[in-house]
Design a protein around this motif. Structure first.
Motif, PDB file in Angstrom:
ATOM      1  N   PRO A  90      46.325  64.051  32.863  1.00 14.90           N
ATOM      2  CA  PRO A  90      45.287  63.070  32.478  1.00 14.90           C
ATOM      3  C   PRO A  90      44.378  63.569  31.354  1.00 14.90           C
ATOM      4  N   GLY A  91      44.050  64.879  31.347  1.00 16.66           N
ATOM      5  CA  GLY A  91      43.200  65.384  30.276  1.00 16.66           C
ATOM      6  C   GLY A  91      43.868  65.296  28.916  1.00 16.66           C
ATOM      7  N   VAL A  92      45.153  65.688  28.821  1.00 17.81           N
ATOM      8  CA  VAL A  92      45.865  65.577  27.547  1.00 17.81           C
ATOM      9  C   VAL A  92      46.040  64.118  27.155  1.00 17.81           C
ATOM     10  N   ALA A  93      46.282  63.236  28.151  1.00 15.97           N
ATOM     11  CA  ALA A  93      46.417  61.810  27.849  1.00 15.97           C
ATOM     12  C   ALA A  93      45.122  61.243  27.274  1.00 15.97           C
ATOM     13  N   ALA A  94      43.958  61.734  27.751  1.00 11.34           N
ATOM     14  CA  ALA A  94      42.683  61.269  27.199  1.00 11.34           C
ATOM     15  C   ALA A  94      42.539  61.677  25.736  1.00 11.34           C
ATOM     16  N   TRP A  95      43.001  62.880  25.381  1.00 11.77           N
ATOM     17  CA  TRP A  95      42.969  63.319  23.983  1.00 11.77           C
ATOM     18  C   TRP A  95      43.913  62.460  23.133  1.00 11.77           C
ATOM     19  N   LEU A  96      45.134  62.209  23.619  1.00 10.38           N
ATOM     20  CA  LEU A  96      46.082  61.401  22.862  1.00 10.38           C
ATOM     21  C   LEU A  96      45.574  59.975  22.700  1.00 10.38           C
ATOM     22  N   GLU A  97      44.887  59.452  23.703  1.00 10.80           N
ATOM     23  CA  GLU A  97      44.334  58.109  23.612  1.00 10.80           C
ATOM     24  C   GLU A  97      43.262  58.013  22.539  1.00 10.80           C
ATOM     25  N   ARG A  98      42.600  59.132  22.241  1.00  9.82           N
ATOM     26  CA  ARG A  98      41.563  59.157  21.217  1.00  9.82           C
ATOM     27  C   ARG A  98      42.117  59.534  19.848  1.00  9.82           C
ATOM     28  N   ALA A  99      43.403  59.312  19.654  1.00  2.92           N
ATOM     29  CA  ALA A  99      44.074  59.484  18.358  1.00  2.92           C
ATOM     30  C   ALA A  99      44.075  60.928  17.896  1.00  2.92           C
ATOM     31  N   ALA A 100      44.109  61.887  18.820  1.00  2.75           N
ATOM     32  CA  ALA A 100      44.216  63.302  18.445  1.00  2.75           C
ATOM     33  C   ALA A 100      45.685  63.659  18.255  1.00  2.75           C
ATOM     34  N   ARG A 101      46.001  64.360  17.174  1.00  4.16           N
ATOM     35  CA  ARG A 101      47.381  64.736  16.895  1.00  4.16           C
ATOM     36  C   ARG A 101      47.793  65.906  17.802  1.00  4.16           C
ATOM     37  N   PRO A 102      49.080  65.991  18.168  1.00  2.47           N
ATOM     38  CA  PRO A 102      49.515  67.076  19.055  1.00  2.47           C
ATOM     39  C   PRO A 102      49.270  68.465  18.489  1.00  2.47           C
ATOM     40  N   ASP A 103      49.471  68.667  17.172  1.00  2.00           N
ATOM     41  CA  ASP A 103      49.223  69.995  16.619  1.00  2.00           C
ATOM     42  C   ASP A 103      47.744  70.350  16.661  1.00  2.00           C
TER      43      ASP A 103
END
Length: 344
Positions: free
Chosen positions: A241-254
């Protein structure tokens, strides 16, 4: 020569009372008869003073009365530079061991005296001088007996009252001294202090199957880029869930990978706890919406600046959109025009 020293050391170790410890320091205590200084453990083991400050304090304490203890005087006899000595003196002054007071001599000259106290806590709690009587305890009030009604009888003549000496006034109890503030307050809380609750792991607004797969793949592949971040299956499910929250905020994986794995502590004993902490504390803000960005694209209001003009009569500068005359010249022309019909 080496044999004599080893023999002396063996003999001294044999005289140490009790069994010798298997680790740590072993103290060989020899009694001083001259040239020694008594140092309290409150200074030698001070939790907030640096070793340089403790050493400078011991140096000052061992000097005779009236010795120079300025920065340059101490730097002339110590290996430390003036900057380290000045910082150590500021530490001692902050914790009450050193004081600089200004005093006026009988001649009127003002001097600065440097005072060093080997036990500053004793100044806050003065001791009672020897031979002084103890303070009287406050007497407890005794309950008065209930009055007993006397039988009715004829009043007898009152005897003459004899003058008596006034009773001595009771001594006022001396109030105990108010508790003074502590000499120093530790900046680091003790281990027994209650810890603040941890912030929960960030959650996405909706954990869609696409976000779940992307976050799971990101955490499972993390050890390939940073080998010390090898996570178990339970850790991956807990951090998704924490990584999903970052991805939801348009953060790139790198960018997420750099924020989570750069500069880890050595040794890294709990990688999952470090990832949970960084996912919570370094969470980026939500991207702005279309309406928020429209405010930035909105044109700014333009301000019209009235230009300067030169009066045709007096050459004075004035602000006006068109050339002409200044205010004074216009008023003069109006008065002149009004006076012409009257003159006719």
């Amino acid at each position: 020569m080496d044999t004599q020293q080893n023999t002396a050391l063996t003999r001294a170790l044999a005289e140490v009372p009790g069994p010798l410890p298997t680790s740590g320091v072993i103290h060989i205590t020899l009694r001083h008869t001259d040239r020694f200084t008594v140092v309290g453990n409150h200074l030698a083991q001070h939790p907030d003073l640096s070793c340089t400050a403790v050493g400078i304090a011991v140096r000052i304490q061992s000097l005779p009365q009236g010795a120079k203890v300025g920065i340059k005087a101490l730097a002339a006899h110590c290996r430390e530079g003036e900057k380290r000595i000045a910082a150590a003196l500021r530490e001692l002054e902050a914790h009450g061991y050193l004081r600089r007071v200004r005093d006026r001599l009988p001649s009127g000259r003002i001097i600065t005296r440097t005072v060093f106290c080997n036990r500053p806590t004793a100044l806050l709690h003065p001791r009672r001088p020897a031979g002084a009587p103890p303070q009287p305890a406050k007497p407890e009030p005794t309950p008065e007996p209930a009055p007993v009604p006397a039988p009715m009888q004829e009043p007898a003549p009152a005897p003459a009252r004899m003058p008596t000496a006034a009773p001595p006034a009771p001594e006022a109890p001396v109030a105990p001294p108010a508790p003074s503030a502590p000499l120093f307050v530790p900046r680091v809380p003790p281990p027994t202090a209650p810890k603040a609750p941890r912030r929960p792991l960030p959650q996405p607004s909706e954990l869609t199957p696409e976000l779940d797969r992307a976050a799971t793949a990101f955490l499972s592949d993390l050890h390939r880029h940073a080998p010390q971040f090898f996570l178990s299956e339970d850790d991956v499910r807990r951090l998704v869930p924490g990584v999903a929250a970052w991805l939801e905020r348009a953060a790139r994986p790198d960018a997420i990978r750099r924020a989570l794995t750069d500069d880890p502590p050595q040794p890294l004993n709990h990688p999952a706890k470090l990832l949970a902490h960084r996912l919570t504390e370094l969470l980026p803000p939500a991207p702005p919406g279309v309406d928020d960005l429209a405010v930035l694209d909105r044109p700014r209001p333009r301000f019209t600046v009235t230009p300067f003009q030169t009066c045709d009569d007096c050459d004075r500068a004035f602000r006006s959109p068109t050339p002409g005359h200044c205010r004074d010249c216009r008023e003069t022309r109006e008065r002149r025009t009004e006076s012409l019909p009257n003159a006719a």
